[in-house]
Motif scaffolding. Structure first.
Motif, short mmCIF file in Angstrom:
data_model
loop_
_atom_site.label_atom_id
_atom_site.label_comp_id
_atom_site.label_asym_id
_atom_site.label_seq_id
_atom_site.Cartn_x
_atom_site.Cartn_y
_atom_site.Cartn_z
N ALA A 76 39.42 28.94 30.31
CA ALA A 76 39.08 29.97 31.24
C ALA A 76 40.30 30.40 31.92
O ALA A 76 39.80 31.84 33.01
CB ALA A 76 38.42 28.88 32.27
N ALA A 79 40.68 34.73 32.34
CA ALA A 79 39.61 35.45 32.57
C ALA A 79 39.72 35.31 34.10
O ALA A 79 40.11 35.86 35.07
CB ALA A 79 37.75 34.61 32.49
N VAL A 80 40.88 34.58 34.86
CA VAL A 80 41.03 34.10 36.02
C VAL A 80 42.97 35.19 36.39
O VAL A 80 43.04 35.00 37.07
CB VAL A 80 41.69 32.58 36.37
CG1 VAL A 80 42.45 32.43 37.34
CG2 VAL A 80 40.40 31.53 36.01
N GLU A 82 42.78 37.81 34.33
CA GLU A 82 42.15 39.12 35.04
C GLU A 82 41.94 38.90 36.44
O GLU A 82 42.11 40.41 36.97
CB GLU A 82 40.76 39.61 34.46
CG GLU A 82 40.50 40.86 34.15
CD GLU A 82 38.85 41.27 33.46
OE1 GLU A 82 38.32 41.80 33.56
OE2 GLU A 82 39.10 40.01 32.32
N THR A 83 41.26 37.96 36.64
CA THR A 83 40.42 37.68 38.56
C THR A 83 42.22 38.12 39.53
O THR A 83 42.04 38.69 40.33
CB THR A 83 39.91 36.30 38.17
OG1 THR A 83 38.56 36.64 37.36
CG2 THR A 83 38.99 36.64 39.83
N PHE A 145 36.78 33.61 42.57
CA PHE A 145 37.42 32.46 41.62
C PHE A 145 36.14 31.49 41.68
O PHE A 145 35.99 31.04 40.04
CB PHE A 145 38.38 31.48 42.10
CG PHE A 145 40.31 32.49 42.04
CD1 PHE A 145 40.29 33.19 40.79
CD2 PHE A 145 40.36 32.90 43.31
CE1 PHE A 145 41.45 33.62 41.00
CE2 PHE A 145 41.32 34.19 43.43
CZ PHE A 145 41.98 34.58 42.38
N VAL A 148 33.60 32.90 38.99
CA VAL A 148 34.42 32.68 37.57
C VAL A 148 34.22 31.33 36.76
O VAL A 148 33.76 31.91 35.36
CB VAL A 148 35.52 33.81 37.75
CG1 VAL A 148 36.73 33.74 35.98
CG2 VAL A 148 35.74 35.34 37.90
N LYS A 153 30.38 34.45 35.78
CA LYS A 153 30.68 35.67 35.88
C LYS A 153 31.23 36.02 35.23
O LYS A 153 32.91 35.67 35.41
CB LYS A 153 30.42 36.29 37.61
CG LYS A 153 28.74 35.58 38.34
CD LYS A 153 29.36 36.03 39.07
CE LYS A 153 28.14 35.89 40.16
NZ LYS A 153 26.97 37.38 39.57
N SER A 154 31.82 38.15 35.10
CA SER A 154 33.02 38.34 34.77
C SER A 154 33.96 38.70 35.72
O SER A 154 33.27 38.64 37.34
CB SER A 154 33.14 39.86 34.49
OG SER A 154 32.39 40.79 34.82
N PRO A 155 35.30 38.93 35.58
CA PRO A 155 35.78 38.98 36.51
C PRO A 155 35.96 40.04 38.06
O PRO A 155 35.43 40.18 39.03
CB PRO A 155 37.14 39.11 36.25
CG PRO A 155 37.47 38.30 35.02
CD PRO A 155 36.11 38.35 34.62
N ALA A 158 32.29 38.62 39.90
CA ALA A 158 32.59 38.07 40.54
C ALA A 158 33.41 38.33 41.51
O ALA A 158 33.51 38.37 43.68
CB ALA A 158 33.47 37.19 39.94
#
Length: 170
Positions: A76, A79-80, A82-83, A145, A148, A153-155, A158
């Motif tokens: 993960a 994605a994190v 990017e978040t 967070f 995600v 969910k996508s960043p 979210a």
């Protein structure tokens, strides 16, 4: 969070970790202090946060960290990351990051502390801003967070879902 004022605490500037120790104590938070570091546990709306301050006397810098009890699995992390980038665009003070070795998510801010020839001091106001901003940003972005990591969910989705500004009162 309850803001302290001069009636709650002698508001003369103190050594940075002394001021934070007094601040944590005034709030009734459990804390530990060792050498150039102090840590406290604070219950938030979403989770319990570990707050940690590290004092680097030679640089006159107080580093303040807040850990929102989020550990990111290897699969993960993209994605994190990017978040984190999207979240950091929203911040005025401090930033989120993830430690690559462990996947631990944290909020970090470093503050240059006033120093005289005798000592470095931190004001009550500066301590409040440091602590309250860290807690407030962790509270604000914790759901992002979680969306995600656990909600699929996508960043961008979210951020949009968690940071909806409400109008009026319910």
């Amino acid at each position: 969070m309850v803001m302290l004022d001069e009636a709650d605490h002698d508001h003369e500037p103190e050594a940075p970790l002394d001021m934070l120790e007094n601040y944590f104590s005034a709030h009734g938070w459990s804390y530990d202090r060792h050498d150039d570091e102090i840590s406290a546990s604070v219950k938030g709306s979403w989770t319990e946060y570990e707050l940690r301050a590290l004092w680097r006397e030679e640089d006159g810098v107080l580093q303040f960290l807040a850990f929102p009890d989020v550990k990111v699995a290897e699969h993960a992390r993209a994605a994190v990351y990017e978040t984190i980038g999207l979240a950091n665009e929203q911040l005025w003070l401090g930033h989120f990051e993830m430690w690559s070795s462990s996947g631990i998510l944290l909020y970090r801010h470093a503050a240059v502390v006033d120093q005289t020839e005798e000592e470095a001091t931190l004001s009550l106001n500066a301590a409040q801003v440091l602590v309250e901003t860290a807690i407030d940003e962790c509270e604000r972005f914790y759901p992002v967070f979680q969306f995600v990591l656990w909600g699929g969910k996508s960043p961008r989705d979210a951020i949009a879902a968690a940071l909806i500004e409400t109008q009026g009162e319910a």
